[in-house]
Write a protein that holds these residues in place. Structure first.
Motif, PDB file in Angstrom:
ATOM      1  N   GLU A  52       0.837  -1.205   0.000  1.00  0.00           N
ATOM      2  CA  GLU A  52       0.000   0.000   0.000  1.00  0.00           C
ATOM      3  C   GLU A  52       0.871   1.254   0.000  1.00  0.00           C
ATOM      4  O   GLU A  52       0.589   2.221  -0.706  1.00  0.00           O
ATOM      5  CB  GLU A  52      -0.937  -0.001   1.209  1.00  0.00           C
ATOM      6  N   ALA A  53       1.937   1.233   0.784  1.00  0.00           N
ATOM      7  CA  ALA A  53       2.854   2.375   0.809  1.00  0.00           C
ATOM      8  C   ALA A  53       3.502   2.568  -0.562  1.00  0.00           C
ATOM      9  O   ALA A  53       3.600   3.698  -1.058  1.00  0.00           O
ATOM     10  CB  ALA A  53       3.915   2.172   1.885  1.00  0.00           C
ATOM     11  N   ALA A  54       3.915   1.481  -1.193  1.00  0.00           N
ATOM     12  CA  ALA A  54       4.534   1.566  -2.521  1.00  0.00           C
ATOM     13  C   ALA A  54       3.530   2.095  -3.543  1.00  0.00           C
ATOM     14  O   ALA A  54       3.872   2.916  -4.396  1.00  0.00           O
ATOM     15  CB  ALA A  54       5.058   0.198  -2.944  1.00  0.00           C
ATOM     16  N   ARG A  55       2.299   1.642  -3.440  1.00  0.00           N
ATOM     17  CA  ARG A  55       1.256   2.096  -4.363  1.00  0.00           C
ATOM     18  C   ARG A  55       1.018   3.597  -4.232  1.00  0.00           C
ATOM     19  O   ARG A  55       0.756   4.288  -5.207  1.00  0.00           O
ATOM     20  CB  ARG A  55      -0.035   1.329  -4.083  1.00  0.00           C
ATOM     21  N   ARG A  56       1.166   4.112  -3.031  1.00  0.00           N
ATOM     22  CA  ARG A  56       0.949   5.539  -2.774  1.00  0.00           C
ATOM     23  C   ARG A  56       2.229   6.361  -2.900  1.00  0.00           C
ATOM     24  O   ARG A  56       2.207   7.573  -2.739  1.00  0.00           O
ATOM     25  CB  ARG A  56       0.337   5.734  -1.394  1.00  0.00           C
ATOM     26  N   GLY A  57       3.361   5.687  -3.138  1.00  0.00           N
ATOM     27  CA  GLY A  57       4.623   6.393  -3.336  1.00  0.00           C
ATOM     28  C   GLY A  57       5.235   6.956  -2.070  1.00  0.00           C
ATOM     29  O   GLY A  57       5.906   7.982  -2.110  1.00  0.00           O
ATOM     30  N   VAL A  58       5.015   6.286  -0.930  1.00  0.00           N
ATOM     31  CA  VAL A  58       5.600   6.744   0.329  1.00  0.00           C
ATOM     32  C   VAL A  58       6.541   5.672   0.881  1.00  0.00           C
ATOM     33  O   VAL A  58       6.369   4.485   0.626  1.00  0.00           O
ATOM     34  CB  VAL A  58       4.523   7.089   1.392  1.00  0.00           C
ATOM     35  N   ARG A  59       7.544   6.121   1.625  1.00  0.00           N
ATOM     36  CA  ARG A  59       8.460   5.197   2.294  1.00  0.00           C
ATOM     37  C   ARG A  59       7.913   4.899   3.679  1.00  0.00           C
ATOM     38  O   ARG A  59       7.514   5.793   4.412  1.00  0.00           O
ATOM     39  CB  ARG A  59       9.851   5.806   2.386  1.00  0.00           C
ATOM     40  N   LEU A  60       7.929   3.631   4.035  1.00  0.00           N
ATOM     41  CA  LEU A  60       7.328   3.151   5.271  1.00  0.00           C
ATOM     42  C   LEU A  60       8.406   2.756   6.270  1.00  0.00           C
ATOM     43  O   LEU A  60       9.408   2.141   5.905  1.00  0.00           O
ATOM     44  CB  LEU A  60       6.450   1.935   4.956  1.00  0.00           C
ATOM     45  N   ALA A  61       8.192   3.110   7.532  1.00  0.00           N
ATOM     46  CA  ALA A  61       9.047   2.652   8.624  1.00  0.00           C
ATOM     47  C   ALA A  61       8.162   2.412   9.843  1.00  0.00           C
ATOM     48  O   ALA A  61       7.039   2.914   9.921  1.00  0.00           O
ATOM     49  CB  ALA A  61      10.130   3.669   8.946  1.00  0.00           C
ATOM     50  N   SER A  79      12.272  -0.427   7.379  1.00  0.00           N
ATOM     51  CA  SER A  79      13.025   0.111   8.509  1.00  0.00           C
ATOM     52  C   SER A  79      12.226  -0.044   9.793  1.00  0.00           C
ATOM     53  O   SER A  79      11.022   0.211   9.822  1.00  0.00           O
ATOM     54  CB  SER A  79      13.324   1.594   8.290  1.00  0.00           C
ATOM     55  N   VAL A  80      12.918  -0.457  10.860  1.00  0.00           N
ATOM     56  CA  VAL A  80      12.296  -0.575  12.180  1.00  0.00           C
ATOM     57  C   VAL A  80      13.203   0.129  13.180  1.00  0.00           C
ATOM     58  O   VAL A  80      14.413  -0.096  13.196  1.00  0.00           O
ATOM     59  CB  VAL A  80      12.113  -2.044  12.613  1.00  0.00           C
ATOM     60  N   PHE A  81      12.597   0.973  13.999  1.00  0.00           N
ATOM     61  CA  PHE A  81      13.343   1.727  14.999  1.00  0.00           C
ATOM     62  C   PHE A  81      12.736   1.481  16.370  1.00  0.00           C
ATOM     63  O   PHE A  81      11.589   1.082  16.492  1.00  0.00           O
ATOM     64  CB  PHE A  81      13.311   3.223  14.671  1.00  0.00           C
ATOM     65  N   ARG A  82      13.515   1.746  17.394  1.00  0.00           N
ATOM     66  CA  ARG A  82      13.033   1.564  18.765  1.00  0.00           C
ATOM     67  C   ARG A  82      12.393   2.831  19.321  1.00  0.00           C
ATOM     68  O   ARG A  82      11.658   2.775  20.294  1.00  0.00           O
ATOM     69  CB  ARG A  82      14.172   1.123  19.667  1.00  0.00           C
ATOM     70  N   SER A  83      12.689   3.989  18.710  1.00  0.00           N
ATOM     71  CA  SER A  83      12.140   5.248  19.209  1.00  0.00           C
ATOM     72  C   SER A  83      12.015   6.256  18.070  1.00  0.00           C
ATOM     73  O   SER A  83      12.619   6.087  17.005  1.00  0.00           O
ATOM     74  CB  SER A  83      13.043   5.829  20.301  1.00  0.00           C
ATOM     75  N   LEU A  84      11.266   7.306  18.328  1.00  0.00           N
ATOM     76  CA  LEU A  84      11.116   8.382  17.354  1.00  0.00           C
ATOM     77  C   LEU A  84      12.456   9.065  17.120  1.00  0.00           C
ATOM     78  O   LEU A  84      12.820   9.370  15.987  1.00  0.00           O
ATOM     79  CB  LEU A  84      10.071   9.389  17.851  1.00  0.00           C
ATOM     80  N   LYS A  91      19.515   6.175   9.248  1.00  0.00           N
ATOM     81  CA  LYS A  91      19.105   6.122   7.853  1.00  0.00           C
ATOM     82  C   LYS A  91      17.988   5.095   7.668  1.00  0.00           C
ATOM     83  O   LYS A  91      18.037   4.009   8.235  1.00  0.00           O
ATOM     84  CB  LYS A  91      20.315   5.737   7.004  1.00  0.00           C
ATOM     85  N   TRP A  92      16.996   5.460   6.863  1.00  0.00           N
ATOM     86  CA  TRP A  92      15.900   4.548   6.553  1.00  0.00           C
ATOM     87  C   TRP A  92      16.333   3.615   5.431  1.00  0.00           C
ATOM     88  O   TRP A  92      17.046   4.018   4.515  1.00  0.00           O
ATOM     89  CB  TRP A  92      14.670   5.319   6.103  1.00  0.00           C
ATOM     90  N   ARG A  93      15.872   2.375   5.491  1.00  0.00           N
ATOM     91  CA  ARG A  93      16.157   1.417   4.423  1.00  0.00           C
ATOM     92  C   ARG A  93      15.398   1.813   3.165  1.00  0.00           C
ATOM     93  O   ARG A  93      14.282   2.317   3.241  1.00  0.00           O
ATOM     94  CB  ARG A  93      15.715   0.015   4.825  1.00  0.00           C
ATOM     95  N   LYS A  94      16.001   1.537   2.034  1.00  0.00           N
ATOM     96  CA  LYS A  94      15.301   1.771   0.771  1.00  0.00           C
ATOM     97  C   LYS A  94      14.344   0.615   0.545  1.00  0.00           C
ATOM     98  O   LYS A  94      14.704  -0.544   0.758  1.00  0.00           O
ATOM     99  CB  LYS A  94      16.285   1.864  -0.384  1.00  0.00           C
ATOM    100  N   PRO A  95      13.132   0.907   0.103  1.00  0.00           N
ATOM    101  CA  PRO A  95      12.182  -0.185  -0.142  1.00  0.00           C
ATOM    102  C   PRO A  95      12.632  -1.027  -1.328  1.00  0.00           C
ATOM    103  O   PRO A  95      13.380  -0.567  -2.185  1.00  0.00           O
ATOM    104  CB  PRO A  95      10.874   0.540  -0.438  1.00  0.00           C
ATOM    105  N   HIS A  96      12.179  -2.262  -1.341  1.00  0.00           N
ATOM    106  CA  HIS A  96      12.464  -3.115  -2.491  1.00  0.00           C
ATOM    107  C   HIS A  96      11.920  -2.452  -3.738  1.00  0.00           C
ATOM    108  O   HIS A  96      10.861  -1.834  -3.715  1.00  0.00           O
ATOM    109  CB  HIS A  96      11.824  -4.497  -2.329  1.00  0.00           C
TER     110      HIS A  96
END
Length: 113
Positions: A52-61, A79-84, A91-96
């Motif tokens: 859904e994120a890819a379909r909308r053109g947004v990067r998800l974490a 990308s998964v983080f423990r805090s804001l 750095k955020w991971r690039k989506p596939h």
């Protein structure tokens, strides 16, 4: 890049999380999962959100401490983080590049299995 933060509640499920992505107006979206509730623990749920994120053109974490969510997200290159704060500094991971599979690429499975 603009960031939109969505706080999920323990009663949310993958459907409500996908619905919330429809209102995102930023290039990045950060989903904060609740400490209790155990939502999005299936790999399929994360895959549906990623699509859904890819379909909308947004990067998800995600922000989560759940080991199951973290493992599945890493497999999907989310990308998964423990805090804001960590999400803002690391750095955020690039989506596939290809989240969707063409019908020809799907494995042939016998119908009588």
């Amino acid at each position: 890049m603009r960031l939109q933060i969505i706080q999920l509640e323990p009663y949310d499920d993958v459907i409500s999380a996908r619905d919330q992505l429809a209102f995102v107006k930023a290039e990045r979206v950060l989903l904060i999962l609740p400490r209790q509730g155990g939502i999005l623990q299936r790999k399929l749920d994360l895959l549906l959100l990623q699509r859904e994120a890819a379909r909308r053109g947004v990067r998800l974490a995600l922000i989560s401490a759940d080991p199951c969510v973290i493992a599945h997200a890493r497999e999907l290159n989310i990308s998964v983080f423990r805090s804001l704060r960590e999400s803002q500094r690391k750095k955020w991971r690039k989506p596939h590049s290809q989240v969707f599979l063409a019908r020809q690429e799907r494995a042939e499975q016998p119908l009588d299995a």
